[in-house]
Design a protein around this motif. Structure first.
Motif, PDB file in Angstrom:
ATOM      1  N   HIS A 174      11.614  -8.372   4.456  1.00 13.19           N
ATOM      2  CA  HIS A 174      11.408  -7.047   5.030  1.00 13.19           C
ATOM      3  C   HIS A 174      10.280  -6.376   4.265  1.00 13.19           C
ATOM      4  N   LEU A 175       9.468  -5.630   4.978  1.00 15.35           N
ATOM      5  CA  LEU A 175       8.342  -4.946   4.364  1.00 15.35           C
ATOM      6  C   LEU A 175       8.781  -3.592   3.828  1.00 15.35           C
ATOM      7  N   CYS A 176       8.498  -3.353   2.577  1.00 17.92           N
ATOM      8  CA  CYS A 176       8.780  -2.073   1.931  1.00 17.92           C
ATOM      9  C   CYS A 176       7.432  -1.446   1.582  1.00 17.92           C
ATOM     10  N   GLU A 177       7.132  -0.318   2.197  1.00 18.64           N
ATOM     11  CA  GLU A 177       5.884   0.395   1.934  1.00 18.64           C
ATOM     12  C   GLU A 177       6.187   1.509   0.936  1.00 18.64           C
ATOM     13  N   LEU A 178       5.589   1.409  -0.221  1.00 15.06           N
ATOM     14  CA  LEU A 178       5.825   2.393  -1.276  1.00 15.06           C
ATOM     15  C   LEU A 178       4.610   3.290  -1.433  1.00 15.06           C
ATOM     16  N   LYS A 179       4.873   4.528  -1.806  1.00 14.68           N
ATOM     17  CA  LYS A 179       3.808   5.503  -2.026  1.00 14.68           C
ATOM     18  C   LYS A 179       3.547   5.635  -3.527  1.00 14.68           C
ATOM     19  N   LYS A 180       2.376   6.161  -3.841  1.00 10.52           N
ATOM     20  CA  LYS A 180       2.026   6.442  -5.230  1.00 10.52           C
ATOM     21  C   LYS A 180       3.132   7.292  -5.859  1.00 10.52           C
ATOM     22  N   GLY A 181       3.544   6.901  -7.070  1.00 12.73           N
ATOM     23  CA  GLY A 181       4.544   7.657  -7.811  1.00 12.73           C
ATOM     24  C   GLY A 181       5.978   7.208  -7.599  1.00 12.73           C
ATOM     25  N   GLU A 182       6.219   6.297  -6.651  1.00 15.38           N
ATOM     26  CA  GLU A 182       7.581   5.839  -6.402  1.00 15.38           C
ATOM     27  C   GLU A 182       7.932   4.656  -7.305  1.00 15.38           C
ATOM     28  N   ILE A 183       9.228   4.435  -7.458  1.00 17.00           N
ATOM     29  CA  ILE A 183       9.737   3.293  -8.215  1.00 17.00           C
ATOM     30  C   ILE A 183      10.615   2.461  -7.297  1.00 17.00           C
ATOM     31  N   LEU A 184      10.454   1.155  -7.385  1.00 10.66           N
ATOM     32  CA  LEU A 184      11.321   0.200  -6.692  1.00 10.66           C
ATOM     33  C   LEU A 184      12.053  -0.598  -7.754  1.00 10.66           C
ATOM     34  N   MET A 185      13.380  -0.595  -7.674  1.00 12.92           N
ATOM     35  CA  MET A 185      14.185  -1.449  -8.549  1.00 12.92           C
ATOM     36  C   MET A 185      14.638  -2.638  -7.731  1.00 12.92           C
ATOM     37  N   ILE A 186      14.345  -3.825  -8.238  1.00 11.28           N
ATOM     38  CA  ILE A 186      14.696  -5.061  -7.539  1.00 11.28           C
ATOM     39  C   ILE A 186      15.792  -5.763  -8.325  1.00 11.28           C
ATOM     40  N   LYS A 187      16.913  -6.022  -7.646  1.00 14.53           N
ATOM     41  CA  LYS A 187      18.036  -6.653  -8.335  1.00 14.53           C
ATOM     42  C   LYS A 187      17.727  -8.129  -8.609  1.00 14.53           C
ATOM     43  N   PRO A 188      18.397  -8.708  -9.589  1.00 14.50           N
ATOM     44  CA  PRO A 188      18.184 -10.115  -9.915  1.00 14.50           C
ATOM     45  C   PRO A 188      18.452 -11.019  -8.714  1.00 14.50           C
ATOM     46  N   GLY A 189      17.628 -12.051  -8.578  1.00 16.88           N
ATOM     47  CA  GLY A 189      17.825 -13.053  -7.542  1.00 16.88           C
ATOM     48  C   GLY A 189      17.198 -12.734  -6.195  1.00 16.88           C
ATOM     49  N   GLU A 190      16.578 -11.575  -6.053  1.00 21.62           N
ATOM     50  CA  GLU A 190      15.992 -11.184  -4.773  1.00 21.62           C
ATOM     51  C   GLU A 190      14.590 -11.785  -4.618  1.00 21.62           C
ATOM     52  N   VAL A 191      14.326 -12.377  -3.474  1.00 23.56           N
ATOM     53  CA  VAL A 191      12.987 -12.913  -3.194  1.00 23.56           C
ATOM     54  C   VAL A 191      12.084 -11.737  -2.849  1.00 23.56           C
ATOM     55  N   HIS A 192      10.949 -11.659  -3.541  1.00 25.81           N
ATOM     56  CA  HIS A 192      10.004 -10.571  -3.298  1.00 25.81           C
ATOM     57  C   HIS A 192       8.585 -11.043  -3.558  1.00 25.81           C
ATOM     58  N   SER A 193       7.643 -10.349  -2.943  1.00 25.86           N
ATOM     59  CA  SER A 193       6.228 -10.636  -3.151  1.00 25.86           C
ATOM     60  C   SER A 193       5.446  -9.347  -2.996  1.00 25.86           C
ATOM     61  N   PHE A 194       4.226  -9.362  -3.491  1.00 27.35           N
ATOM     62  CA  PHE A 194       3.348  -8.208  -3.395  1.00 27.35           C
ATOM     63  C   PHE A 194       2.222  -8.575  -2.437  1.00 27.35           C
ATOM     64  N   LEU A 195       2.059  -7.770  -1.390  1.00 21.78           N
ATOM     65  CA  LEU A 195       1.181  -8.070  -0.268  1.00 21.78           C
ATOM     66  C   LEU A 195      -0.146  -7.331  -0.367  1.00 21.78           C
ATOM     67  N   PRO A 196      -1.139  -7.735   0.449  1.00 28.78           N
ATOM     68  CA  PRO A 196      -2.395  -6.982   0.503  1.00 28.78           C
ATOM     69  C   PRO A 196      -2.107  -5.502   0.790  1.00 28.78           C
ATOM     70  N   GLY A 197      -2.865  -4.645   0.123  1.00 30.24           N
ATOM     71  CA  GLY A 197      -2.626  -3.215   0.247  1.00 30.24           C
ATOM     72  C   GLY A 197      -1.854  -2.660  -0.927  1.00 30.24           C
ATOM     73  N   THR A 198      -1.562  -3.512  -1.915  1.00 29.58           N
ATOM     74  CA  THR A 198      -0.840  -3.081  -3.114  1.00 29.58           C
ATOM     75  C   THR A 198      -1.848  -2.695  -4.188  1.00 29.58           C
ATOM     76  N   GLY A 199      -1.703  -1.484  -4.699  1.00 32.18           N
ATOM     77  CA  GLY A 199      -2.591  -0.974  -5.736  1.00 32.18           C
ATOM     78  C   GLY A 199      -2.056  -1.245  -7.128  1.00 32.18           C
ATOM     79  N   LYS A 200      -2.467  -0.414  -8.046  1.00 34.87           N
ATOM     80  CA  LYS A 200      -2.121  -0.575  -9.458  1.00 34.87           C
ATOM     81  C   LYS A 200      -0.635  -0.296  -9.687  1.00 34.87           C
ATOM     82  N   LEU A 201       0.019  -1.221 -10.410  1.00 32.73           N
ATOM     83  CA  LEU A 201       1.456  -1.123 -10.673  1.00 32.73           C
ATOM     84  C   LEU A 201       1.733  -1.234 -12.165  1.00 32.73           C
ATOM     85  N   LEU A 202       2.861  -0.678 -12.564  1.00 35.18           N
ATOM     86  CA  LEU A 202       3.433  -0.913 -13.890  1.00 35.18           C
ATOM     87  C   LEU A 202       4.805  -1.523 -13.631  1.00 35.18           C
ATOM     88  N   ILE A 203       5.007  -2.734 -14.123  1.00 31.86           N
ATOM     89  CA  ILE A 203       6.242  -3.479 -13.852  1.00 31.86           C
ATOM     90  C   ILE A 203       6.937  -3.786 -15.170  1.00 31.86           C
TER      91      ILE A 203
END
Length: 190
Positions: free
Chosen positions: A70-99
């Motif tokens: 599923h596509l999750c579109e995040l805005k500047k300043g938001e935080i996404l918490m991803i639980k262990p074991g979840e398949v995820h990727s970062f797609l075109p259109g992703t800017g600077k992140l702190l992980i």
């Protein structure tokens, strides 16, 4: 409803094509399982999963994250918490992140049965987006940046400081009231 705006129904396969996910391993010190990643202006990463919790802060522009197809579109300043074991990727259109990626046992020990440990377990048992206004109000971005600064400076005692600041961040996240976070995203509920 904000949740409907964030997720485009259907599979993200049209965007990424058909890709197999991989288990991301070996990127952490076994004795100090906290990893900090600060990305460049644009960031892409193939579908993967790991046993650690991942906290993603959108530092600039926005982010497009595939989370359980599923596509999750995040805005500047938001935080996404991803639980262990979840398949995820970062797609075109992703800017600077702190992980920040960490293993739960690093904070809870080997017997996570107490009430505080259960609060942490509950916090990371689902995928969660924290809106930018809540991130700012709770100083979450500043807390994440302080962890990153400790890691990059590596002054004596930096590991203790990183762990202490991670505890502070987790406590602040646990204390956010229901309704201040958007959780149980598609494919993320347990």
């Amino acid at each position: 409803m904000e949740r409907a705006e964030r997720f485009i129904l259907g599979k993200v396969g049209d965007v990424m094509g058909t890709m197999t996910s991989f288990l991301e391993r070996g990127l952490m010190d076994e004795d100090f399982p906290i990893r900090v990643v600060q990305t460049e202006e644009t960031f892409l990463f193939a579908p993967h999963w790991h046993e650690e919790v991942e906290i993603v802060y959108v530092a600039e522009s926005g982010a497009r994250v595939e989370l359980n197809h599923h596509l999750c579109e995040l805005k500047k300043g938001e935080i996404l918490m991803i639980k262990p074991g979840e398949v995820h990727s970062f797609l075109p259109g992703t800017g600077k992140l702190l992980i920040i990626v960490f293993r739960m046992h690093f904070l809870t020990g080997t017997n996570p049965c107490g009430p505080d440990e259960q609060s942490l377990k509950s916090l990371v048992s689902h995928n969660t987006v924290i809106p930018a206004h809540q991130v700012q109000k709770a100083n979450l971005a500043l807390m994440m940046k302080a962890i990153a600064e400790e890691e990059s400076g590596r002054q004596p005692g930096y590991k203790w400081s990183m762990k202490a600041r991670l505890y502070d961040l987790i406590v602040r996240l646990i204390r956010l009231k229901p309704g201040q976070m958007e959780d149980d995203y598609p494919g993320g509920a347990s």
